[in-house]
Design a protein around this motif. Structure first.
Motif, short mmCIF file in Angstrom:
data_model
loop_
_atom_site.label_atom_id
_atom_site.label_comp_id
_atom_site.label_asym_id
_atom_site.label_seq_id
_atom_site.Cartn_x
_atom_site.Cartn_y
_atom_site.Cartn_z
N PHE A 168 3.88 -2.87 -10.22
CA PHE A 168 3.71 -1.82 -9.21
C PHE A 168 4.45 -2.03 -8.41
N ASP A 169 4.36 -3.26 -7.43
CA ASP A 169 4.99 -3.39 -6.28
C ASP A 169 6.56 -3.54 -6.35
N LEU B 208 -9.42 4.26 1.34
CA LEU B 208 -9.14 3.02 0.57
C LEU B 208 -8.53 2.16 1.37
N THR B 209 -7.56 2.30 2.32
CA THR B 209 -6.92 1.35 2.95
C THR B 209 -7.35 1.37 4.52
N GLU C 133 5.39 7.19 -1.45
CA GLU C 133 5.92 6.20 -0.41
C GLU C 133 5.06 5.06 -0.14
N VAL C 134 5.83 3.99 0.44
CA VAL C 134 5.25 2.74 0.70
C VAL C 134 4.97 3.04 2.25
N ILE C 135 3.62 2.45 2.58
CA ILE C 135 3.24 2.74 3.89
C ILE C 135 2.84 1.25 4.38
N GLU C 136 2.74 0.20 3.62
CA GLU C 136 2.39 -1.18 4.19
C GLU C 136 2.80 -2.01 3.37
N GLU D 171 0.90 -1.11 0.03
CA GLU D 171 -0.14 -0.05 0.01
C GLU D 171 0.87 1.31 -0.05
N THR D 172 0.72 2.19 -0.64
CA THR D 172 1.48 3.51 -0.86
C THR D 172 0.44 4.64 -0.60
N THR D 173 1.39 5.94 -0.88
CA THR D 173 0.48 6.99 -0.77
C THR D 173 0.08 7.52 -1.96
N GLY D 174 0.41 6.87 -3.24
CA GLY D 174 0.32 7.29 -4.60
C GLY D 174 0.75 6.12 -5.41
N LEU D 175 0.70 6.70 -6.92
CA LEU D 175 1.19 5.45 -7.78
C LEU D 175 2.57 5.52 -8.10
#
Length: 174
Positions: free
Chosen positions: A104-105, A67-68, A32-35, A22-26
């Motif tokens: 993406f990841d 979303l998350t 940034e990565v958040i999870e 999970e990220t702050t954007g695309l």
């Protein structure tokens, strides 16, 4: 009927890591990565899981929070990416990666300097080939079409677990 899992097939017998971020954007360049959520598995059997929240050192947008379900307070208390990078890299190890839109990841992880294995399998691509009649290739609807329950969409570990089950189902279907 013989299933692929019943055969001596190298693809099915190797170790994989299903991965979701999970990220702050695309954009891996701006966001940034958040999870991180990851599931190590072999022949459809889960061997281990990894999950962590990550402090992005910026507030989460309303869209990301909705979303998350991840809050600013949760990520504020989480470690920075640099602290968990070694854990993530060690968890992945030499296993092949599996992801739903895996580029993406891997794009985010590569940008953060994580050493990635050369083999990566995309459940979106596999489903597009094996299930051309699908109405949607989004993770939730695609999983549901194969009878796979998704308890928490857009949470990294739940998405990784569903991706693992989807990959196993698609391999059996192949």
């Amino acid at each position: 009927m013989t299933q692929l899992s019943d055969l001596e097939v190298p693809l099915y017998s190797q170790s994989f890591v299903a991965l979701d971020l999970e990220t702050t954007g695309l954009s891996p360049y701006r966001d940034e990565v958040i999870e991180v959520g990851a599931v190590r598995f072999q022949a459809g059997t889960v061997l281990d899981t990894y999950s962590t929240l990550i402090n992005p050192y910026r507030p989460l947008s309303e869209v990301v929070r909705r979303l998350t379900g991840i809050t600013n307070e949760e990520v504020r208390k989480a470690p920075p990416f640099a602290v968990v990078a070694g854990e993530i890299e060690a968890f992945i190890g030499d296993s092949s990666l599996v992801g739903h839109n895996v580029a993406f990841d891997t794009g985010f992880l590569a940008r953060k300097g994580i050493r990635l294995p050369t083999a990566a399998y995309d459940t979106w691509d596999l489903a597009f080939i094996l299930l051309p009649q699908s109405r949607s290739y989004a993770l939730g609807p695609l999983a549901a079409s194969l009878g796979i329950y998704h308890p928490r969409p857009h949470r990294a570990l739940a998405d990784a677990e569903v991706t693992q089950r989807l990959f196993t189902a698609l391999i059996d279907l192949a």
